[in-house]
Structures are given as C-alpha cells and as structure tokens.
Design an enzyme around this catalytic site. Structure first.
Site, mmCIF file in Angstrom:
data_model
loop_
_atom_site.group_PDB
_atom_site.id
_atom_site.type_symbol
_atom_site.label_atom_id
_atom_site.label_comp_id
_atom_site.label_asym_id
_atom_site.label_seq_id
_atom_site.Cartn_x
_atom_site.Cartn_y
_atom_site.Cartn_z
ATOM 1 N N SER A 110 0.847 -1.190 0.000
ATOM 2 C CA SER A 110 0.000 0.000 0.000
ATOM 3 C C SER A 110 0.886 1.244 0.000
ATOM 4 O O SER A 110 1.671 1.442 -0.919
ATOM 5 C CB SER A 110 -0.954 -0.042 1.201
ATOM 6 O OG SER A 110 -1.967 0.918 1.078
ATOM 7 N N GLU A 203 -2.181 -2.777 -7.896
ATOM 8 C CA GLU A 203 -3.384 -3.030 -7.112
ATOM 9 C C GLU A 203 -3.823 -1.695 -6.530
ATOM 10 O O GLU A 203 -3.065 -0.732 -6.511
ATOM 11 C CB GLU A 203 -3.114 -4.053 -6.007
ATOM 12 C CG GLU A 203 -2.064 -3.647 -4.984
ATOM 13 C CD GLU A 203 -2.602 -2.754 -3.877
ATOM 14 O OE1 GLU A 203 -3.810 -2.825 -3.556
ATOM 15 O OE2 GLU A 203 -1.817 -1.940 -3.341
ATOM 16 N N HIS A 273 -5.207 -5.392 -1.355
ATOM 17 C CA HIS A 273 -5.911 -5.151 -0.099
ATOM 18 C C HIS A 273 -7.015 -6.169 0.151
ATOM 19 O O HIS A 273 -8.185 -5.820 0.368
ATOM 20 C CB HIS A 273 -6.496 -3.744 -0.099
ATOM 21 C CG HIS A 273 -5.490 -2.657 0.035
ATOM 22 N ND1 HIS A 273 -4.643 -2.282 -0.990
ATOM 23 C CD2 HIS A 273 -5.192 -1.844 1.078
ATOM 24 C CE1 HIS A 273 -3.870 -1.294 -0.584
ATOM 25 N NE2 HIS A 273 -4.180 -1.002 0.668
#
Length: 305
Positions: A110, A203, A273
């Site tokens: 992330s 992502e 995630h």
C-alpha cells in the site's frame, strides 16, 4: 541484478515501525506472537504507537524510528506496521547511506510502495507483503506464511485462475510494483522507477473509477507501460463510481490502457488489499506465464533474461 539482502535465520531480530498511519497495541501484539513463532525477536520503534491525527506520530517521530532501524546493524529486517498515508512525507528526509552498505529486508505494501520504488531505484530488493496490522487472522494465514517463506529464503510460486481479459504469453524480468496511486505519485520524483523490461504488478483500494483511469493514463503518458515484460493486475478493492457512471470496470480500464502492447497481462492475481496478498520479492527475477488455463508466477535467481 539488484542487491538481495541476507535471508533471515532463527534468532535474528526484526524491527517494526509505522512510517504512515497509526496503529494500536493489540494489533501489533498479535503480530509479535506470530513473528516470535518463526523463531525471531521483535524490536518495536520507540514511537510506533504515537498518534498525530491519522499519522503514527509527527513526521519527526516517524523519521527517527525508521532511521534508527535502518542504521541498527542488529536489525535484520524492517516490517512496516501498516500503510495508510505518510511515507512519502518523510522519505526524502531519511538517510539510506548506511543501509545501502548493508541492506536488510524492508516489508510492506500500500503506502509502503513508495519505499519499494525508492529502494528499487537504488538497486536493492524489498518485499511487497502483508503487514503486522493484519497478522494473526485466520483469513490471512496463507499471506503471512508466504512472507515467512520469502524472508527465510524458501521458494514461492503463485497462480490465479483464467480471466476473460487475460492476454496470454510468457516473459521473464525483474518484478516491481505495488499500489497504483503510489506508483503514479512517485513518477518524476527521486523515487521514480524504470519499468523497461520489468514485470509490473498493480493493485488499489477505495478509488473512484475515473481516478483509476487517470492514474493509468499517467503511467502510460510517462512511458511506464510501453516497454514492460508483463503486467500483473491484483485486487482493486472497494472501487467507487460517481452518480453518472464511468462506464468501465477497473479491470476494463487497465485493459484499455495497455491494449496496444503485446506483453502478457493477467488479472485477479492474489496481490493487494484482500486477505490473499501474497509476498512478492520486489527486484528479483520472475517468470510470468499467462495461458488459457490461468496465470503463473515463479521466482528463480538462476533464470536468464
């Protein structure tokens, strides 16, 4: 070939820091039990539980913790406790000179994508993987185990089912990537990466469809998509739309952005995630195979491009 830090051994000490969002003690307590179960010792950053609104302390506290872990030769790996936002605020104020002389694994995903890119541009491998915030949960057990394997130098390989938008093919290249928003935001900064002949993985979470399109166009306009060896598309979670629909899904947006190229592309890969967020040794040599039966990713330092 990028420098690969030493793999861990039983008895090694790993550090846990929070360079972005704040975390609570119960979350990290679960992670400590898991890590100690691997035969490792855990050292927490001094300010890991500090709070400054959404951040894990003020910038100076997060810098201090990360710098200490980088410079401490007894720390063999650094696990970022969570993502959130905040890493790019401090990254240019961190001194990596001692770290580059004796690299150690840095782990996270992330917001930590910024660190992976920063290290990749400086020739050091790192690990895109699940973080301590979600250790110790039954649904993340496979992801946590994949991280343990990579940290200890055990072989890993991954696969995903076929998907209608997949583009078949086979390629070998260094693998790099992470969160789409961070990949777009580091473009043109000291953390920017060269994606030529690389296998890129992306992502994201909680983004509007129009913004996913904008970020893919940003990568395309900056030349990041033209000369890839392959593209792996992971989870796009909790995607949002405006009252007036954008008209495409997240995967359709990605497919449109890369339609003119001929490298293999796969979708619904277990990265991102979601509980299935398998550990990726960024900067290592990988082989991507996309066939009519699914997609396969393997790692082998003996492969040649």
């Amino acid at each position: 070939m990028l420098i690969r830090p030493f793999f861990l051994q039983a008895g090694d000490t790993v550090g846990v820091v929070a360079p972005g969002g704040k975390v609570s003690s119960p979350d990290i307590d679960r992670a400590i039990q898991v890590i100690e179960g691997w035969g490792l010792k855990v050292q927490l950053g001094k300010h890991v539980f500090a709070e400054n609104f959404q951040f894990a302390g003020i910038d100076e506290q997060r810098i201090t913790d990360f710098q200490q872990m980088l410079d401490d030769t007894h720390i063999k790996a650094i696990l970022c406790a969570r993502g959130g936002y905040g890493t790019t605020r401090i990254i240019d104020r961190i001194d990596f000179s001692s770290f580059l002389k004796q690299p150690k694994w840095i782990v996270g995903y992330s917001d930590i994508t910024a660190l992976h890119c920063h290290l990749h541009s400086r020739g050091v491998q790192s690990i895109h993987a699940i973080m301590p915030l979600t250790f110790g949960k039954e649904e993340t057990a496979d992801s946590v185990e994949s991280l343990r394997k990579v940290l200890f130098g055990e072989n890993v390989d991954y696969q995903a089912r076929e998907y209608p938008l997949n583009r078949t093919g086979e390629s070998i290249g260094e693998i790099i990537g992470g969160n789409l928003a961070l990949l777009a935001s580091v473009t043109g900064t000291p953390s920017d990466i060269d994606t030529t002949s690389k296998i890129l993985f992306i992502e994201d979470i909680n983004e509007y469809l129009y913004n996913i399109d904008r970020m893919m166009i940003q990568l395309k306009r900056s030349g990041k998509l033209a000369h890839l060896a392959g593209l792996i598309v992971g989870h796009f979670s909790d995607v949002k739309d405006n009252q007036t629909p954008f008209g495409k899904t997240a995967y359709e947006i990605v497919a449109e952005a890369v339609q003119e190229y001929d490298y293999p592309v796969c979708y619904q890969f277990p990265i991102g995630h979601e509980p299935q967020n398998m550990a990726i040794p960024c900067g290592s040599l990988a082989r991507l195979i996309v066939s009519n039966t699914g997609s396969f990713l393997t790692f082998d330092e003996e492969m040649s491009v």
